[in-house]
Design a protein around this motif. Structure first.
Motif, PDB file in Angstrom:
ATOM      1  N   GLY A 221       0.812  -1.209   0.000  1.00 45.74           N
ATOM      2  CA  GLY A 221       0.000   0.000   0.000  1.00 45.74           C
ATOM      3  C   GLY A 221       0.847   1.262   0.000  1.00 45.74           C
ATOM      4  O   GLY A 221       0.551   2.222  -0.726  1.00 45.74           O
ATOM      5  N   MET A 222       1.919   1.262   0.784  1.00 43.41           N
ATOM      6  CA  MET A 222       2.797   2.432   0.838  1.00 43.41           C
ATOM      7  C   MET A 222       3.546   2.618  -0.478  1.00 43.41           C
ATOM      8  O   MET A 222       3.735   3.750  -0.943  1.00 43.41           O
ATOM      9  CB  MET A 222       3.766   2.308   2.016  1.00 43.41           C
ATOM     10  CG  MET A 222       3.084   2.352   3.380  1.00 43.41           C
ATOM     11  SD  MET A 222       4.191   2.050   4.778  1.00 43.41           S
ATOM     12  CE  MET A 222       4.991   3.640   4.912  1.00 43.41           C
TER      13      MET A 222
ATOM     14  N   LEU B  17       0.968   3.892  -2.923  1.00 42.45           N
ATOM     15  CA  LEU B  17       0.612   5.269  -2.589  1.00 42.45           C
ATOM     16  C   LEU B  17       1.712   6.247  -2.999  1.00 42.45           C
ATOM     17  O   LEU B  17       1.424   7.389  -3.377  1.00 42.45           O
ATOM     18  CB  LEU B  17       0.348   5.382  -1.080  1.00 42.45           C
ATOM     19  CG  LEU B  17      -0.046   6.763  -0.539  1.00 42.45           C
ATOM     20  CD1 LEU B  17      -1.330   7.254  -1.190  1.00 42.45           C
ATOM     21  CD2 LEU B  17      -0.204   6.708   0.978  1.00 42.45           C
ATOM     22  N   SER B  18       2.965   5.799  -2.958  1.00 38.69           N
ATOM     23  CA  SER B  18       4.082   6.683  -3.301  1.00 38.69           C
ATOM     24  C   SER B  18       3.993   7.218  -4.726  1.00 38.69           C
ATOM     25  O   SER B  18       4.470   8.317  -5.015  1.00 38.69           O
ATOM     26  CB  SER B  18       5.414   5.947  -3.103  1.00 38.69           C
ATOM     27  OG  SER B  18       5.576   4.913  -4.068  1.00 38.69           O
TER      28      SER B  18
ATOM     29  N   SER C 299       6.722  11.068  -1.430  1.00 35.06           N
ATOM     30  CA  SER C 299       6.689   9.913  -2.324  1.00 35.06           C
ATOM     31  C   SER C 299       7.867   8.974  -2.072  1.00 35.06           C
ATOM     32  O   SER C 299       7.700   7.758  -1.918  1.00 35.06           O
ATOM     33  CB  SER C 299       6.696  10.385  -3.785  1.00 35.06           C
ATOM     34  OG  SER C 299       6.738   9.285  -4.661  1.00 35.06           O
TER      35      SER C 299
ATOM     36  N   VAL D 264      -7.185   6.315   2.603  1.00 39.85           N
ATOM     37  CA  VAL D 264      -5.929   5.564   2.454  1.00 39.85           C
ATOM     38  C   VAL D 264      -5.206   5.441   3.795  1.00 39.85           C
ATOM     39  O   VAL D 264      -4.786   4.343   4.196  1.00 39.85           O
ATOM     40  CB  VAL D 264      -5.022   6.234   1.411  1.00 39.85           C
ATOM     41  CG1 VAL D 264      -3.633   5.604   1.424  1.00 39.85           C
ATOM     42  CG2 VAL D 264      -5.635   6.123   0.023  1.00 39.85           C
ATOM     43  N   PHE D 265      -5.058   6.548   4.519  1.00 39.22           N
ATOM     44  CA  PHE D 265      -4.327   6.497   5.785  1.00 39.22           C
ATOM     45  C   PHE D 265      -5.144   5.816   6.881  1.00 39.22           C
ATOM     46  O   PHE D 265      -4.568   5.252   7.815  1.00 39.22           O
ATOM     47  CB  PHE D 265      -3.895   7.906   6.208  1.00 39.22           C
ATOM     48  CG  PHE D 265      -2.637   8.353   5.547  1.00 39.22           C
ATOM     49  CD1 PHE D 265      -1.393   8.058   6.092  1.00 39.22           C
ATOM     50  CD2 PHE D 265      -2.685   9.045   4.341  1.00 39.22           C
ATOM     51  CE1 PHE D 265      -0.218   8.459   5.475  1.00 39.22           C
ATOM     52  CE2 PHE D 265      -1.508   9.453   3.711  1.00 39.22           C
ATOM     53  CZ  PHE D 265      -0.277   9.158   4.276  1.00 39.22           C
TER      54      PHE D 265
ATOM     55  N   LEU E 251      -7.278  10.792   0.783  1.00 38.57           N
ATOM     56  CA  LEU E 251      -6.167  10.726   1.736  1.00 38.57           C
ATOM     57  C   LEU E 251      -6.629  10.114   3.059  1.00 38.57           C
ATOM     58  O   LEU E 251      -5.937   9.275   3.648  1.00 38.57           O
ATOM     59  CB  LEU E 251      -5.595  12.112   1.987  1.00 38.57           C
ATOM     60  CG  LEU E 251      -4.621  12.676   0.946  1.00 38.57           C
ATOM     61  CD1 LEU E 251      -4.303  14.129   1.265  1.00 38.57           C
ATOM     62  CD2 LEU E 251      -3.336  11.863   0.901  1.00 38.57           C
TER      63      LEU E 251
ATOM     64  N   LEU F  79      -2.644  13.298  -5.157  1.00 37.74           N
ATOM     65  CA  LEU F  79      -3.628  13.442  -4.080  1.00 37.74           C
ATOM     66  C   LEU F  79      -3.420  14.733  -3.292  1.00 37.74           C
ATOM     67  O   LEU F  79      -4.373  15.288  -2.749  1.00 37.74           O
ATOM     68  CB  LEU F  79      -3.529  12.239  -3.124  1.00 37.74           C
ATOM     69  CG  LEU F  79      -3.969  10.891  -3.682  1.00 37.74           C
ATOM     70  CD1 LEU F  79      -3.755   9.793  -2.639  1.00 37.74           C
ATOM     71  CD2 LEU F  79      -5.440  10.929  -4.103  1.00 37.74           C
TER      72      LEU F  79
ATOM     73  N   HIS G 250       1.167   7.908  -6.260  1.00 38.15           N
ATOM     74  CA  HIS G 250      -0.049   8.708  -6.440  1.00 38.15           C
ATOM     75  C   HIS G 250      -0.157   9.864  -5.446  1.00 38.15           C
ATOM     76  O   HIS G 250      -1.053  10.694  -5.588  1.00 38.15           O
ATOM     77  CB  HIS G 250      -1.292   7.821  -6.291  1.00 38.15           C
ATOM     78  CG  HIS G 250      -1.402   6.752  -7.336  1.00 38.15           C
ATOM     79  ND1 HIS G 250      -1.866   6.988  -8.613  1.00 38.15           N
ATOM     80  CD2 HIS G 250      -1.096   5.426  -7.293  1.00 38.15           C
ATOM     81  CE1 HIS G 250      -1.851   5.862  -9.305  1.00 38.15           C
ATOM     82  NE2 HIS G 250      -1.390   4.899  -8.535  1.00 38.15           N
ATOM     83  N   ILE G 251       0.721   9.909  -4.450  1.00 42.44           N
ATOM     84  CA  ILE G 251       0.571  10.891  -3.376  1.00 42.44           C
ATOM     85  C   ILE G 251       0.688  12.323  -3.874  1.00 42.44           C
ATOM     86  O   ILE G 251       0.021  13.224  -3.357  1.00 42.44           O
ATOM     87  CB  ILE G 251       1.606  10.613  -2.249  1.00 42.44           C
ATOM     88  CG1 ILE G 251       1.255  11.412  -0.993  1.00 42.44           C
ATOM     89  CG2 ILE G 251       3.018  10.912  -2.717  1.00 42.44           C
ATOM     90  CD1 ILE G 251      -0.014  11.017  -0.334  1.00 42.44           C
TER      91      ILE G 251
ATOM     92  N   LEU H  16       7.585   7.257   1.434  1.00 41.99           N
ATOM     93  CA  LEU H  16       6.612   6.160   1.426  1.00 41.99           C
ATOM     94  C   LEU H  16       7.180   4.929   0.734  1.00 41.99           C
ATOM     95  O   LEU H  16       7.030   3.799   1.223  1.00 41.99           O
ATOM     96  CB  LEU H  16       5.332   6.607   0.731  1.00 41.99           C
ATOM     97  CG  LEU H  16       4.373   7.497   1.525  1.00 41.99           C
ATOM     98  CD1 LEU H  16       3.331   8.113   0.603  1.00 41.99           C
ATOM     99  CD2 LEU H  16       3.687   6.693   2.632  1.00 41.99           C
TER     100      LEU H  16
END
Length: 513
Positions: A111-112, A115-116, A212, A136-137, A133, A122, A118-119, A215
């Protein structure tokens, strides 16, 4: 000032390695190091969750959206809801704790890493996707809370009987270290101002780290660590170290299934004394909600660099280590909550001092936008005094829980009380953030544009070349309301706690009721 303390961390890690190498741990040195690593990983999502609001505040999102994001902290307060499932359902071939630990950490790592990539989208300056956000968190912290349940249970059987006490040390030290990496270290190295001032000879527009890259790095660490634990650490090895009474304890633990655990929780909740205590715990932190939830964000809003605020926590680490030991000397009697009630008004006063500090912050700002060293010293002293009250209340509550919990179901009893206590801190925080914008009155400096409350209105004002002017700051209104509620609650709370203190131990026992 800012560079010395982080290097102290490596010194303490070196000392930790030295002590673990001694035979005094009776062969458990590797297990202690493993537990410490697992708890450090658990603290990373928590630290990142604390850093995101600081990053969002610089993007001028509304406090209502900050309130949405505050829900990401709730999984650790609600983990009791699924803890019985984690404790009772497992594959014997995999291991009781690894059944949950391995998938949770793999999903966290993946997941991290995902997410890196796409962060940045976002958290784009033009539009911050707060809802996504938050989701996800929330999921990341849900997985971290599940990992916490598994690791807490594994720690009891992984270590030998004479070393079980080190499990709580690994928990507190590991989570603190993980939080430090995810919040303090990340905020500092992500800040271009901090890096240009203290770490670079030539200024650049970005910090040494990006969210990014941070993560992705920890996602890889999660994946590697989980694979190594899966392949090389078996739960059977820990059972070989168990003496006979530990085996009996493990068998009793396994006899209580999911249904029995939930029934036990329901019986505890139905106790009249527990109901009264639950109301006490769910309302006791309303008076501090505005000070605890909003003050840091207001300082960032006033121009205080977020990196400096994060690093100010480092000098207070020794105080946070010493305080529990000092306060515990006064909470060992039959009435440990006396310390709680004595610290309560002191903490209310510190909240008002926080509000005054925020109000005076613009006066300290230099013409170049920086703040003098003595201003940061004022913040450190204020926070240190606040921590004395916070830890006095925390240690006394934990001591009270330990004293009243039914010994026959101590673990479940303590977990339930801790859950209620955590919820008592979460819901006022979320509500306080949610209501700031409601009490605030802002208008755009350009005539005819109107108010500047939500993100779209703020962006529209900026697009037209204006700036938002605060007419009434909801933070100060909330501080006043919370303080008044706190004073009223104190009178009620003293009466209630006096009644509970003078009751008998039988009122807390499940079987006797």
């Amino acid at each position: 000032m800012w560079l010395k303390e982080p290097f102290c961390l490596f010194y303490y890690l070196g000392m930790l390695k030295f002590f673990l190498s001694k035979k005094r741990f009776d062969g458990d040195g590797g297990n202690i190091l493993l537990l410490l690593l697992l708890y450090i990983l658990q603290g990373i999502p928590l630290g990142l969750s604390a850093s995101i609001p600081m990053l969002l505040q610089n993007r001028h999102i509304s406090y209502k959206e900050q309130a949405k994001f505050s829900f990401v902290y709730w999984p650790f307060s609600l983990k009791l809801l699924w803890a019985p499932l984690v404790d009772s359902l497992f594959f014997k071939s995999v291991g009781r704790r690894k059944t949950w630990l391995i998938p949770a950490q793999y999903i966290l790592g993946l997941g991290m890493m995902l997410l890196s990539s796409h962060i940045e989208n976002l958290m784009n300056d033009s539009h911050v996707h707060v809802d996504m956000l938050t989701f996800v968190f929330f999921v990341l912290n849900f997985l971290a809370a599940t990992q916490d349940i598994a690791v807490d249970g594994w720690a009891i059987t992984m270590l030998k009987r004479n070393n079980v006490g080190y499990a709580s040390t690994c928990n507190s030290v590991g989570q603190t270290a993980g939080y430090f990496f995810g919040y303090v270290l990340f905020i500092a190295l992500e800040s271009p101002e901090f890096c240009n001032k203290y770490l670079r000879s030539e200024p650049q527009t970005t910090g040494l780290l990006t969210l990014s890259s941070f993560l992705f790095f920890w996602g890889v660490v999660f994946m590697i660590t989980t694979t190594l634990v899966w392949l090389f650490k078996t739960e059977k090895e820990s059972n070989e170290h168990l003496i006979e009474d530990e085996k009996d304890h493990e068998e009793v633990e396994e006899e209580r299934g999911v249904k029995e655990t939930y029934k036990l929780l329901w019986h505890i909740i139905k106790l009249p004394s527990v109901k009264i205590l639950a109301v006490f715990l769910l309302t006791c932190k309303i008076g501090f909600a505005a000070a605890d939830a909003i003050t840091g964000l207001k300082l960032v809003e006033e121009g205080v660099p977020k990196a400096h605020l994060a690093l100010l926590a480092i000098p207070l680490i020794p105080l946070q280590i010493i305080l529990p030991f000092v306060i515990s000397k006064y909470t060992s009697g039959r009435m440990p909550m006396k310390i709680f009630m004595k610290a309560f008004p002191y903490r209310l006063v510190m909240g008002l001092e926080y509000a005054m500090l925020v109000w005076m912050t613009p006066w300290f700002k230099n013409k170049d936008g920086n703040f003098p060293s003595y201003y940061y010293m004022i913040i450190v002293v204020s926070y240190a005094l606040h921590q004395v009250a916070v830890y006095s209340m925390f240690v006394s509550v934990m001591a009270y829980f330990a004293r009243i919990s039914d010994p026959s179901v101590g673990g479940t009893y303590m977990t339930l009380l801790n859950t209620i206590c955590n919820l008592g801190g979460n819901w006022p925080t979320t509500l306080a953030l949610w209501l700031v914008d409601y009490f605030t009155r802002k208008t755009c400096s350009i005539d005819g544009v109107g108010s500047c409350i939500n993100t779209s209105e703020i962006e529209e004002c900026a697009r037209l070349g204006g700036e938002c002017v605060t007419l009434i700051d909801g933070y100060y209104i909330e501080m006043l309301i919370c303080t008044i509620i706190g004073v009223i609650w104190l009178s009620w709370g003293k009466t209630v706690m006096n009644q509970l203190h003078h009751g008998t131990d039988k009122q807390w026992r499940v079987k006797n009721n």
